[in-house]
Scaffold this motif. Structure first.
Motif, PDB file in Angstrom:
ATOM      1  N   VAL A 136      78.730 -25.578  44.734  1.00  0.00           N
ATOM      2  CA  VAL A 136      79.161 -26.721  43.924  1.00  0.00           C
ATOM      3  C   VAL A 136      78.218 -27.881  44.202  1.00  0.00           C
ATOM      4  CG1 VAL A 136      80.998 -28.440  43.643  1.00  0.00           C
ATOM      5  CG2 VAL A 136      81.585 -26.026  43.881  1.00  0.00           C
TER       6      VAL A 136
ATOM      7  N   TRP B 298      76.634 -21.016  40.726  1.00  0.00           N
ATOM      8  CA  TRP B 298      77.094 -22.398  40.581  1.00  0.00           C
ATOM      9  C   TRP B 298      78.442 -22.444  39.891  1.00  0.00           C
ATOM     10  CZ3 TRP B 298      74.946 -26.083  43.319  1.00  0.00           C
ATOM     11  CH2 TRP B 298      73.705 -25.798  43.883  1.00  0.00           C
ATOM     12  N   GLN B 299      79.369 -23.220  40.463  1.00  0.00           N
ATOM     13  CA  GLN B 299      80.758 -23.277  40.012  1.00  0.00           C
ATOM     14  C   GLN B 299      81.106 -24.579  39.319  1.00  0.00           C
ATOM     15  OE1 GLN B 299      82.589 -20.419  40.484  1.00  0.00           O
ATOM     16  NE2 GLN B 299      80.584 -19.728  41.185  1.00  0.00           N
TER      17      GLN B 299
ATOM     18  N   ASP C 198      80.632 -28.896  38.840  1.00  0.00           N
ATOM     19  CA  ASP C 198      80.263 -30.087  39.603  1.00  0.00           C
ATOM     20  C   ASP C 198      81.482 -30.806  40.165  1.00  0.00           C
ATOM     21  OD1 ASP C 198      81.323 -31.057  37.309  1.00  0.00           O
ATOM     22  OD2 ASP C 198      79.614 -32.304  36.776  1.00  0.00           O
TER      23      ASP C 198
ATOM     24  N   SER D 273      86.540 -27.747  43.476  1.00  0.00           N
ATOM     25  CA  SER D 273      86.325 -26.309  43.314  1.00  0.00           C
ATOM     26  C   SER D 273      86.164 -25.647  44.680  1.00  0.00           C
ATOM     27  CB  SER D 273      85.067 -26.040  42.480  1.00  0.00           C
ATOM     28  OG  SER D 273      85.206 -26.578  41.196  1.00  0.00           O
TER      29      SER D 273
ATOM     30  N   ALA E 285      84.354 -23.284  47.099  1.00  0.00           N
ATOM     31  CA  ALA E 285      82.979 -22.799  47.158  1.00  0.00           C
ATOM     32  C   ALA E 285      82.592 -22.500  48.597  1.00  0.00           C
ATOM     33  CB  ALA E 285      82.022 -23.841  46.563  1.00  0.00           C
TER      34      ALA E 285
ATOM     35  N   TYR F  50      78.578 -26.668  49.471  1.00  0.00           N
ATOM     36  CA  TYR F  50      78.706 -27.903  48.710  1.00  0.00           C
ATOM     37  C   TYR F  50      77.425 -28.709  48.884  1.00  0.00           C
ATOM     38  CZ  TYR F  50      83.654 -26.856  48.311  1.00  0.00           C
ATOM     39  OH  TYR F  50      84.851 -26.247  48.015  1.00  0.00           O
TER      40      TYR F  50
END
Length: 179
Positions: A120, A144-145, A147, A151, A153, A156
């Protein structure tokens, strides 16, 4: 003339950051050697650029992707079964703990540093909108998840005023760069 000089410095700074990210997050291939209590021994060490805190994906080979015309295997649908985090490094091997996924790993399972991990990007200052495409270019192996800091992840990337910090899923600082 001064504006032109500023553009050169900025371009040089971006190139330097891109090179650092590419080096720090390059894929390193290895294997799980054995279980060691609550940790695992991996066949990677600092001579390959591995640092304490680095994340390795445990790769489960998936279905082969076969080209319909040539019949050539062009890839496979691999998945990340677990994520390991290096806790300490010795000469010739490292110790790592599981931070996500499968809880029992067999010796010989392939691992890849910073490959296929969920990532992220968060721009805390709102002034670093040009940074994400550069990070994606420098570290193409991440998934990529979006912005949003909310989220889930594995990594980061947090851009603030004058710095880029990379943290693991628990918030531990892994890398820091001056922008």
């Amino acid at each position: 003339p001064l504006l032109f000089l500023g553009l050169i410095c900025t371009a040089s700074g971006w190139a330097s950051l891109t090179e650092q990210l590419n080096r720090d997050f390059s894929t390193v291939n290895g294997y799980v050697v054995m279980a060691a209590g609550a940790e695992y021994i991996l066949d990677v060490d600092s001579s390959q650029g591995v640092s304490s805190g680095d994340l390795f994906s445990v790769v489960t080979p998936g279905e082969k992707i076969v080209h319909p015309v040539t019949g050539e295997v062009i890839g496979s649908l691999d998945s990340v079964a677990a994520v390991l985090q290096v806790t300490r490094i010795k000469t010739g091997y490292s110790y790592a703990k599981i931070v996500r996924g499968e809880s029992v790993l067999k010796p010989g399972i392939p691992i890849r540093r910073f490959d296929g991990l969920d990532a992220v990007y968060v721009d805390e200052s709102g002034a670093n909108q040009d940074l994400l495409p550069r990070i994606k270019e420098a570290v193409p192996s991440l998934q990529w998840q979006g912005d949003s800091a909310s989220s889930q992840a594995d990594l980061y990337f947090q851009a603030g005023a004058g710095s880029l910090q990379v943290r693991d899923g628990l918030g531990q600082l892994l890398r820091s760069y001056v922008l």
